[in-house]
Design a protein around this motif. Structure first.
Motif, PDB file in Angstrom:
ATOM      1  N   ALA A 156       0.827  -1.203   0.000  1.00 22.99           N
ATOM      2  CA  ALA A 156       0.000   0.000   0.000  1.00 22.99           C
ATOM      3  C   ALA A 156       0.863   1.256   0.000  1.00 22.99           C
ATOM      4  N   LEU A 157       1.964   1.239   0.759  1.00 23.11           N
ATOM      5  CA  LEU A 157       2.854   2.391   0.815  1.00 23.11           C
ATOM      6  C   LEU A 157       3.490   2.634  -0.546  1.00 23.11           C
ATOM      7  N   ALA A 158       3.956   1.568  -1.205  1.00 17.91           N
ATOM      8  CA  ALA A 158       4.558   1.709  -2.529  1.00 17.91           C
ATOM      9  C   ALA A 158       3.545   2.242  -3.533  1.00 17.91           C
ATOM     10  N   GLN A 159       2.334   1.722  -3.501  1.00 19.33           N
ATOM     11  CA  GLN A 159       1.298   2.196  -4.418  1.00 19.33           C
ATOM     12  C   GLN A 159       0.987   3.667  -4.176  1.00 19.33           C
ATOM     13  N   HIS A 160       0.938   4.047  -2.900  1.00 15.96           N
ATOM     14  CA  HIS A 160       0.670   5.440  -2.561  1.00 15.96           C
ATOM     15  C   HIS A 160       1.749   6.361  -3.134  1.00 15.96           C
ATOM     16  N   LEU A 161       3.001   5.951  -3.003  1.00 18.33           N
ATOM     17  CA  LEU A 161       4.095   6.784  -3.490  1.00 18.33           C
ATOM     18  C   LEU A 161       4.077   6.908  -5.013  1.00 18.33           C
ATOM     19  N   ILE A 162       3.719   5.835  -5.712  1.00 21.58           N
ATOM     20  CA  ILE A 162       3.627   5.911  -7.164  1.00 21.58           C
ATOM     21  C   ILE A 162       2.533   6.886  -7.573  1.00 21.58           C
ATOM     22  N   VAL A 163       1.376   6.799  -6.912  1.00 20.82           N
ATOM     23  CA  VAL A 163       0.276   7.717  -7.217  1.00 20.82           C
ATOM     24  C   VAL A 163       0.684   9.151  -6.901  1.00 20.82           C
ATOM     25  N   LEU A 164       1.402   9.345  -5.789  1.00 22.96           N
ATOM     26  CA  LEU A 164       1.850  10.685  -5.410  1.00 22.96           C
ATOM     27  C   LEU A 164       2.779  11.266  -6.470  1.00 22.96           C
ATOM     28  N   VAL A 165       3.723  10.456  -6.949  1.00 20.56           N
ATOM     29  CA  VAL A 165       4.660  10.924  -7.970  1.00 20.56           C
ATOM     30  C   VAL A 165       3.913  11.292  -9.246  1.00 20.56           C
TER      31      VAL A 165
END
Length: 200
Positions: A156-165
């Protein structure tokens, strides 16, 4: 025996990719592609198919380069978390530098083409998932090193960071001062060091 090609397909694809990235799919004409690649329509179509097929090939190339760049940035950090921060800061720089108006070709395509094209939508979705999986592996490594709270959901953290970028790349196109982008970056870095919300 067919007539040998007089051009390098990789070089032509690279030029076409940059044109789609700069101009967008719909606004880029076949005449523009002829001028940008140095090839006439017949040669372009013989090598890649029509404009849409060329765009798909260019998008795949961009996605491959983005995934490789992500892997290299993550690996260059002295620790896994440092690699993640290096990646985030590089993306922020891209969003606020001289070429910020281009954004990310995947994000641009998601907004411009994907809503009307199921194949493109699926392609972009697969590529986002691949990038999130690459980042997830580094998040897990950072957790093993004690740099990120092991109670956090790494996927979930990795997915969040990709969406943020991806969001930063869109906002950065329209925000010369980059205040929102920099604020998002600060929150992302703080989030890496925070505890799992369920533990608080």
């Amino acid at each position: 025996m067919g007539r040998p090609k007089t051009f390098e397909e990789d070089e032509v694809l690279e030029r076409a990719m940059k044109q789609f990235w700069e101009t967008g799919y719909h606004a880029l004409s076949v005449r523009d592609l002829e001028e940008g690649t140095g090839l006439l329509r017949g040669s372009l179509y013989a090598a890649f198919g029509d404009k849409r097929a060329l765009f798909l090939a260019a998008l795949e190339r961009y996605a491959d380069l983005s995934a490789r760049d992500l892997e290299e940035l993550l690996a260059e950090g002295p620790t896994p978390r440092a690699g993640i921060e290096r990646y985030l800061r590089k993306r922020m720089k891209d969003c606020t530098g001289a070429s910020h108006h281009r954004g990310c070709l995947l994000a641009n395509t998601a907004a411009e083409v994907a809503p009307q094209d199921p194949e493109v939508r699926a392609l972009v979705g697969r590529r986002y998932a691949k990038m999130a999986a690459i980042l997830e592996a580094t998040v897990r490594a950072a957790q093993e090193h004690g740099e990120i709270d092991p109670a956090r959901d790494a996927k979930a953290l990795a997915q969040h960071l990709i969406v943020l970028v991806q969001g930063m790349s869109v906002v950065g196109k329209t925000e010369p001062e980059a205040g929102l982008v920099r604020s998002a970056m600060r929150m992302a870095l703080a989030m890496l060091d925070s505890k799992d919300p369920e533990d608080t």
